[in-house]
Design a protein around this motif. Structure first.
Motif, PDB file in Angstrom:
ATOM      1  N   ASN A 112      27.364  43.320  42.258  1.00 23.26           N
ATOM      2  CA  ASN A 112      25.991  43.800  42.169  1.00 23.26           C
ATOM      3  C   ASN A 112      25.561  44.055  40.726  1.00 23.26           C
ATOM      4  N   THR A 113      26.366  43.629  39.768  1.00 17.37           N
ATOM      5  CA  THR A 113      25.996  43.838  38.368  1.00 17.37           C
ATOM      6  C   THR A 113      24.831  42.939  37.983  1.00 17.37           C
ATOM      7  N   SER A 114      23.967  43.465  37.148  1.00 20.62           N
ATOM      8  CA  SER A 114      22.866  42.644  36.632  1.00 20.62           C
ATOM      9  C   SER A 114      22.914  42.590  35.108  1.00 20.62           C
ATOM     10  N   ARG A 115      23.937  43.164  34.521  1.00 25.55           N
ATOM     11  CA  ARG A 115      24.041  43.219  33.060  1.00 25.55           C
ATOM     12  C   ARG A 115      24.867  42.085  32.470  1.00 25.55           C
ATOM     13  N   ARG A 116      25.601  41.367  33.283  1.00 18.05           N
ATOM     14  CA  ARG A 116      26.446  40.281  32.786  1.00 18.05           C
ATOM     15  C   ARG A 116      25.985  38.977  33.426  1.00 18.05           C
ATOM     16  N   GLY A 117      25.898  37.946  32.604  1.00 16.49           N
ATOM     17  CA  GLY A 117      25.482  36.640  33.096  1.00 16.49           C
ATOM     18  C   GLY A 117      26.575  35.958  33.906  1.00 16.49           C
ATOM     19  N   ARG A 118      26.189  34.912  34.618  1.00 17.44           N
ATOM     20  CA  ARG A 118      27.134  34.184  35.473  1.00 17.44           C
ATOM     21  C   ARG A 118      28.324  33.651  34.671  1.00 17.44           C
ATOM     22  N   ARG A 119      28.039  33.084  33.496  1.00 18.98           N
ATOM     23  CA  ARG A 119      29.137  32.541  32.683  1.00 18.98           C
ATOM     24  C   ARG A 119      30.144  33.615  32.316  1.00 18.98           C
ATOM     25  N   GLN A 120      29.642  34.786  31.925  1.00 19.78           N
ATOM     26  CA  GLN A 120      30.530  35.873  31.546  1.00 19.78           C
ATOM     27  C   GLN A 120      31.321  36.375  32.754  1.00 19.78           C
ATOM     28  N   LEU A 121      30.659  36.477  33.893  1.00 17.50           N
ATOM     29  CA  LEU A 121      31.355  36.919  35.104  1.00 17.50           C
ATOM     30  C   LEU A 121      32.445  35.926  35.504  1.00 17.50           C
ATOM     31  N   LEU A 122      32.133  34.631  35.421  1.00 20.07           N
ATOM     32  CA  LEU A 122      33.143  33.623  35.738  1.00 20.07           C
ATOM     33  C   LEU A 122      34.317  33.714  34.775  1.00 20.07           C
ATOM     34  N   ALA A 123      34.034  33.954  33.490  1.00 20.17           N
ATOM     35  CA  ALA A 123      35.103  34.130  32.503  1.00 20.17           C
ATOM     36  C   ALA A 123      35.918  35.381  32.817  1.00 20.17           C
ATOM     37  N   ASP A 124      35.235  36.448  33.234  1.00 14.62           N
ATOM     38  CA  ASP A 124      35.938  37.683  33.607  1.00 14.62           C
ATOM     39  C   ASP A 124      36.888  37.431  34.778  1.00 14.62           C
ATOM     40  N   PHE A 125      36.393  36.737  35.810  1.00  6.94           N
ATOM     41  CA  PHE A 125      37.246  36.415  36.958  1.00  6.94           C
ATOM     42  C   PHE A 125      38.431  35.556  36.519  1.00  6.94           C
ATOM     43  N   ASP A 126      38.147  34.577  35.664  1.00  5.61           N
ATOM     44  CA  ASP A 126      39.205  33.701  35.163  1.00  5.61           C
ATOM     45  C   ASP A 126      40.272  34.508  34.418  1.00  5.61           C
ATOM     46  N   ASN A 127      39.838  35.455  33.597  1.00  5.74           N
ATOM     47  CA  ASN A 127      40.781  36.305  32.854  1.00  5.74           C
ATOM     48  C   ASN A 127      41.634  37.169  33.779  1.00  5.74           C
ATOM     49  N   MET A 128      41.116  37.455  34.973  1.00  8.48           N
ATOM     50  CA  MET A 128      41.878  38.233  35.958  1.00  8.48           C
ATOM     51  C   MET A 128      42.749  37.343  36.840  1.00  8.48           C
ATOM     52  N   GLY A 129      42.693  36.021  36.593  1.00 10.21           N
ATOM     53  CA  GLY A 129      43.507  35.099  37.365  1.00 10.21           C
ATOM     54  C   GLY A 129      42.805  34.495  38.573  1.00 10.21           C
ATOM     55  N   VAL A 158      40.413  31.785  39.449  1.00 12.14           N
ATOM     56  CA  VAL A 158      39.684  30.596  39.019  1.00 12.14           C
ATOM     57  C   VAL A 158      38.792  30.188  40.179  1.00 12.14           C
ATOM     58  N   ILE A 159      37.498  30.422  40.009  1.00 13.98           N
ATOM     59  CA  ILE A 159      36.554  30.164  41.095  1.00 13.98           C
ATOM     60  C   ILE A 159      35.450  29.243  40.611  1.00 13.98           C
ATOM     61  N   ASP A 160      34.822  28.587  41.559  1.00 17.82           N
ATOM     62  CA  ASP A 160      33.693  27.720  41.277  1.00 17.82           C
ATOM     63  C   ASP A 160      32.430  28.569  41.170  1.00 17.82           C
ATOM     64  N   GLN A 161      31.487  28.131  40.350  1.00 19.69           N
ATOM     65  CA  GLN A 161      30.238  28.866  40.175  1.00 19.69           C
ATOM     66  C   GLN A 161      29.533  29.090  41.512  1.00 19.69           C
ATOM     67  N   SER A 162      29.656  28.146  42.427  1.00 18.88           N
ATOM     68  CA  SER A 162      28.990  28.281  43.725  1.00 18.88           C
ATOM     69  C   SER A 162      29.587  29.400  44.578  1.00 18.88           C
ATOM     70  N   GLN A 163      30.778  29.871  44.229  1.00 21.82           N
ATOM     71  CA  GLN A 163      31.416  30.948  44.980  1.00 21.82           C
ATOM     72  C   GLN A 163      30.998  32.335  44.493  1.00 21.82           C
ATOM     73  N   LEU A 164      30.290  32.402  43.374  1.00 21.38           N
ATOM     74  CA  LEU A 164      29.897  33.675  42.787  1.00 21.38           C
ATOM     75  C   LEU A 164      28.495  34.063  43.256  1.00 21.38           C
ATOM     76  N   VAL A 165      28.389  35.232  43.865  1.00 22.43           N
ATOM     77  CA  VAL A 165      27.107  35.751  44.349  1.00 22.43           C
ATOM     78  C   VAL A 165      26.788  37.010  43.549  1.00 22.43           C
ATOM     79  N   THR A 166      25.635  36.991  42.867  1.00 21.90           N
ATOM     80  CA  THR A 166      25.228  38.138  42.058  1.00 21.90           C
ATOM     81  C   THR A 166      23.899  38.688  42.569  1.00 21.90           C
ATOM     82  N   ALA A 167      23.606  39.931  42.226  1.00 21.18           N
ATOM     83  CA  ALA A 167      22.337  40.537  42.624  1.00 21.18           C
ATOM     84  C   ALA A 167      21.143  39.724  42.112  1.00 21.18           C
TER      85      ALA A 167
END
Length: 72
Positions: free
Chosen positions: A16-33, A35-44
């Motif tokens: 539900n974050t609105s302060r981080r862009g999709r690219r940054q969120l995907l990078a954050d997920f990647d850093n946590m191990g 690896v997801i596709d952009q289509s799998q990310l749902v943001t507010a």
């Protein structure tokens, strides 16, 4: 995670974050191990934009910094 993704289940990662862009969120997920596709990310903001488009409402723009638009 690899087993879940290989299982054929429809996986979504929701935030539900609105302060981080999709690219940054995907990078954050990647850093946590995760690896997801952009289509799998749902943001507010993405859900809001989808809702507005489905109802043919006015365009939405989200500005995180005074000169840098993130969502159009």
């Amino acid at each position: 995670m690899a087993r879940l993704q290989a299982s054929g289940l429809l996986l979504r990662f929701v935030t539900n974050t609105s302060r981080r862009g999709r690219r940054q969120l995907l990078a954050d997920f990647d850093n946590m191990g995760f690896v997801i596709d952009q289509s799998q990310l749902v943001t507010a903001p993405s859900v809001t934009a989808d809702w507005l488009r489905a109802r043919q409402r006015l365009s939405l723009i989200h500005i995180s910094e005074p000169t840098r638009p993130l969502y159009i």
